[in-house]
Design an enzyme around this catalytic site. Structure first.
Site, mmCIF file in Angstrom:
data_model
loop_
_atom_site.group_PDB
_atom_site.id
_atom_site.type_symbol
_atom_site.label_atom_id
_atom_site.label_comp_id
_atom_site.label_asym_id
_atom_site.label_seq_id
_atom_site.Cartn_x
_atom_site.Cartn_y
_atom_site.Cartn_z
ATOM 1 N N ASP A 73 -7.396 -2.429 3.971
ATOM 2 C CA ASP A 73 -7.457 -3.870 4.206
ATOM 3 C C ASP A 73 -8.279 -4.211 5.452
ATOM 4 O OD1 ASP A 73 -5.925 -4.200 1.969
ATOM 5 O OD2 ASP A 73 -4.136 -4.911 3.005
ATOM 6 N N HIS B 65 0.818 -1.212 0.000
ATOM 7 C CA HIS B 65 0.000 0.000 0.000
ATOM 8 C C HIS B 65 0.854 1.266 0.000
ATOM 9 C CE1 HIS B 65 -3.969 -1.984 0.826
ATOM 10 N NE2 HIS B 65 -3.112 -2.960 1.081
ATOM 11 N N HIS C 159 -6.213 -5.188 11.374
ATOM 12 C CA HIS C 159 -5.297 -5.689 10.337
ATOM 13 C C HIS C 159 -3.891 -5.190 10.665
ATOM 14 C CE1 HIS C 159 -3.872 -6.884 6.384
ATOM 15 N NE2 HIS C 159 -3.469 -5.649 6.150
HETATM 16 ZN ZN ZN Z 1 -2.370 -4.772 4.497
#
Ligand code: ZN
Length: 255
Positions: free
Chosen positions: A133, A61, A114
């Site tokens: 996520d 990310h 997460h």
């Molecule tokens: Zn992640």
């Protein structure tokens, strides 16, 4: 003027997404998995990158931030709790903060689980939320740095958003998520309908997102951990929802 969005694949199964403010010309990338597909999306739209809004510190990310910032001198916003793990952060944000992208406005919602500092950007006026996520279509992220209780609380925050909020997430995992969901919720007609729709979308080369909160409430087993039938399906009738959630997440990890 309403926000415009552009969704595209990055890396193997990550999504990149741009949000554009036609009034000011400002454009934000939500996360930056890799620079090249974001550059391609900017060329395709004619938009100029002004901001990168980071949801969490994972490399898939954040890997494109350095290259994009060097070229566009864009502002990088990141969750306060993870800024030290994210390159070239200009501003940190936390729960309750408001983020401006031109004239567009997002509320920051802390959604840990997460990762410990994961955040979601909610553009309330445009009915859009970028959940990274945390929440996937018919699924949720792995609980890596937090606890099931923490992740369940984060998912409930997202579930409480208006039902017509469009949810953008970090990955195209929908078909696999549906297969798992049907293993514990086999008689769910809405889930069956979503399975047919997603199969058609994938066959046509289309993304299965954005999804909506209303759709997820009907089909996503991780948002339904407090539904008695779901608790019973995983052998935890009458148990606390966070425990049911933890069991569903553990089963998904083994699936
Ligand atoms: Zn992640």
């Amino acid at each position: 003027m309403p926000a415009e969005t552009k969704l595209f694949l990055c890396l193997k199964d990550n999504y990149g997404v741009l949000i554009h403010d036609p009034a000011s010309g400002a454009t934000a990338a939500i996360d930056a998995p890799e620079a090249a597909p974001i550059e391609a999306a900017l060329r395709a739209t004619g938009w100029t990158l002004s901001d990168i809004l980071v949801t969490h510190h994972h490399g898939d990310h954040t890997g494109g931030i350095a290259e994009l910032k060097k070229k566009h001198r864009c502002r990088v916003l990141a969750p306060q709790g993870e800024a030290a793990k994210i390159p070239l952060v200009d501003e940190t944000v936390r729960e309750g903060d408001t983020v401006k992208v031109g004239t567009l406005s997002a509320n920051v919602i802390e959604t840990p689980g997460h990762t410990a500092g994961h955040i979601t950007y909610w553009f309330k006026g445009d009915k859009l939320a970028f959940a990274g996520d945390t929440l996937f279509s018919v699924g949720c992220g792995r609980v890596i740095e937090g606890t099931p209780e923490m992740m369940w609380a984060s998912l409930r925050k997202l579930r409480d958003l208006p039902g017509d909020t469009q949810i953008y997430c970090g990955h195209e995992y929908t078909l696999a998520n549906i297969k798992f969901a049907q293993s514990i919720d086999p008689d769910n007609a809405a889930l069956e309908a979503r399975a047919a729709q997603a199969a058609m979308q994938v066959a046509a080369g289309q993304p299965t997102i954005p999804t909506t909160i209303d759709e997820e409430k009907l089909t996503n087993p991780f948002l339904r951990a407090d539904v008695p039938e779901i608790a019973a399906a995983v052998g935890l009738a009458g148990k606390p929802a966070a425990e049911v959630f933890g069991e569903i997440r553990a089963r998904k990890n083994r699936f």
